[in-house]
Each structure stands twice: as C-alpha cells, then as structure tokens.
Design an enzyme around this catalytic site. Structure first.
Site: not given
Length: 374
Positions: A156-159
C-alpha cells in the site's frame, strides 16, 4: 526502530551531531506520470456523474487534476467496462512505461548510467504480476542480468519507506555501489465504477504515477561525498493492529475484480498516532520537532494531511509540497512522498546541518517514518 550502520558518531542534536560520511545517501530522484490527465470536473462529465454526494467528494478533495488511463471509449462515446484481466494488462504496460521513465529520470539526476545499477527494488500495490516489475524492468531497460533485485507488492501507500529501508541497508552493506528503488502505481488499474460512495471515494482520490530514487554509501570514510542529497539515518514503523481493516484491497465478487476500501475514520486514526510514530523515530537522539526543517509527507488526501499537520503541530508551509502534489496529481500511493521530495530538492532550500522527516501511511494500518540529515 532501525538505525543504519556504521554508527561511528552519536546521532544527537544538530549542534553536536555530524552525519557519518559513509551513511547511505539519496543521490538522485526522478518521477513520471501518464501523458493523459484530467480535472476532477472533467472526470465527473466523462462518466456522467450527477449524484450530488459523489460530485461533492470529487470537487472538495483539494485535487485539481490527476494522471489516469481511463477505460477505452465505446462507439456510443461512453467508457467501456474493464475485466480484471484488462486491468492487469494495463498495470503491466503502463507500469513498465512509467517505471522506465522514472528510472531514467532518476539516473540522469544522479549522473549515473544503467550499467551502474547493482540493486533494483520495485514497489507496487495496484496489481500482481509474475514475474514482477523488477525482472520486467531489468529486461526493458537492459540492466545487467546479475543485478540484485526485490519486489515489494501489496503493502500500500506506506510501502515506499518500507522498501527504502531495505534499499538503504543494501547500500550500507555495499559501499560505492548504486541501489535504485522505483515505485510503480497504476491506480487506474485498481478502480471499480459502480456509483456507490465506497468506490467513489477511492475513484476521486488516486492517480497514476511512478517515482524512483537512487541511494549510495560512500566507500571512503575519510572523504566527503559530493552528493548533495540527505543521509538516511534511521527508520521507524508504527502499526495499528486494531485498525487492520481500515484500508484494504480485496476481491469483489459482484464485479469480478479487486476493489479498494477506505474507512472514513482513516484520517483521524493516522493523525492520532502521528506523534507516537515521530517520538519513536527520534528516541534517544535529543531531536525535537522544532529541529526538523523539512517534512516530506505522503499526499494521502486532504483530511489525512490536515490531521497529520494538526497532530504534529506543523504549519501549512511545512506540508506545502505534499499539498502541491495532491493538488496536481492526487494520491500516487507508494511513490507520492518522492514526488514531494523532488519538489523540495528543486526548491533549493535544503542546507547542510538540517534534518528532515519522511512520512508515509497506509494499510495495516501503518505509519512509516525516516530521519534524514543533510
């Protein structure tokens, strides 16, 4: 919390802390977006969306336009419906194109060649490919077949920061060798159109884009590195297990494709844990929020950015690049923070002795942070 070797000097306050010259440093950055971009109003018109609730979500998003690859036009002028197979093909073709452009732009910014790349890490959350983008890009770009590689998929966006941790450690363990990370997110390959508020929130937010960053550690501890980018000093993670279902990508039987879900409480959930995550990042350094000159925050959405800003006591100027990226591109998932970093470096306001924090957030629910020093 992860600190990067070698640790020859205590990382305390800026008046006594000097960055070890052998620490891995960001030495270049590059980005790419699709050639087709649409305003929010144009998208509402394109899909003939008249529901006032949905229109309000699009038009009050603090997003002006986004790069997207829309479904094909049918003879009657409407947009066709894409199968999951169509979406995966879109992920592959457009992802390869943007990924290549981002890597090439990054290497140009680094003054490096494809032959210099020794490690390639590719991040994506908008489709599953086997073989993954790392192998496909090595073939596409003509990178040496012995290049080490890693695919980070589905985080996801944190990756982007999860992957940057691995890239920085590889660079620290291989001084002088160039490691490259590229985030490839074809968010338009993860859309479901059904007119519901659930899908409309997602469809109003995300854009397509790719961002690449190059990292290298100096071979010589006695010579200053000529690179002007920041050293990556430490990383921290804060997962919120009780909110594991707040952001999820799951199979939708009714549409025969994957669908992304965002809980309306996500902005407040992330914001309420932002201070805890920051304190963990700087624990033992003596650094305070006032010591951080630059904030590179993921453009997760207007409410998310506002919540983080309020909870960390940041000014609108602190997150100017984040809001600028959101305005011009929407939420670009894992590579969004690198678009903000690119704007920071282009601005010419970074200076030796300053510190910065990179911050991403996404499914888990998770907040990732990195401490950087110039």
């Amino acid at each position: 919390m992860t600190c990067l070797p070698p640790v020859k000097h205590a990382y305390i306050r800026s008046d006594v802390w000097r960055v070890d010259v052998t620490s891995p440093k960001i030495v270049g950055v590059g980005t790419s977006v699709p050639k087709t971009s649409y305003t929010q109003q144009a998208l509402l018109d394109e899909f003939n969306i008249t529901d006032p609730r949905v229109r309000s979500v699009f038009l009050n998003s603090a997003i002006e336009r986004r790069g997207l690859t829309l479904p094909p036009l049918l003879p009657d002028g409407t947009r066709g419906t894409e199968t999951q197979g169509d979406l995966l093909r879109k992920q592959c073709s457009h992802g390869l194109s943007m990924g290549r452009e981002a890597v090439e732009a990054c290497l140009k910014n680094t003054n490096a060649e494809l032959a210099d790349v020794r490690y390639l890490c590719v991040v994506t959350s908008t489709g599953l490919l086997t073989p993954g983008f790392s192998a496909l890009l090595i073939k596409e770009l003509g990178i040496d077949r012995h290049c080490s590689r890693l695919d980070v998929v589905g985080m996801g966006c944190n990756a982007g920061l999860n992957a940057l941790t691995a890239v920085a450690h590889w660079a620290a363990a291989h001084p002088g060798e160039l490691a490259v990370m590229v985030c490839v997110e074809v968010c338009s390959a993860a859309y479901v159109f059904d007119g519901t508020m659930r899908t409309s929130v997602v469809n109003s937010l995300f854009g397509d884009g790719s961002a690449s960053v190059a990292v290298r550690a100096s071979e010589n501890a006695h010579e200053e590195d000529s690179a002007t980018g920041p050293a990556l000093l430490r990383f921290s993670s804060c997962i919120i297990p009780e909110a594991i279902d707040a952001m999820r990508y799951e199979w939708d039987d009714s549409h025969g494709k994957y669908s992304f879900y965002l809980d309306p409480e996500v902005p407040y959930l992330v914001g309420s844990h932002a201070e805890v995550a920051f304190e963990r990042l700087v624990e033992g350094t003596g650094l305070r929020r006032s010591d951080i000159s630059h904030w590179v925050v993921h453009a997760g959405g207007k409410k998310v950015v506002d919540s983080v800003r309020v909870n960390l006591g940041l000014t609108r100027n602190d997150v100017r690049h984040t809001t600028g990226v959101l305005r011009d591109h929407g939420n670009l998932s894992s590579g969004s923070f690198l678009f903000s970093y690119e704007r920071l470096t282009s601005e010419g306001r970074v200076a030796p002795g300053k510190f910065g924090v990179f911050m991403t957030m996404g499914p888990g629910s998770t907040i990732e942070m990195a401490l950087a020093g110039w």
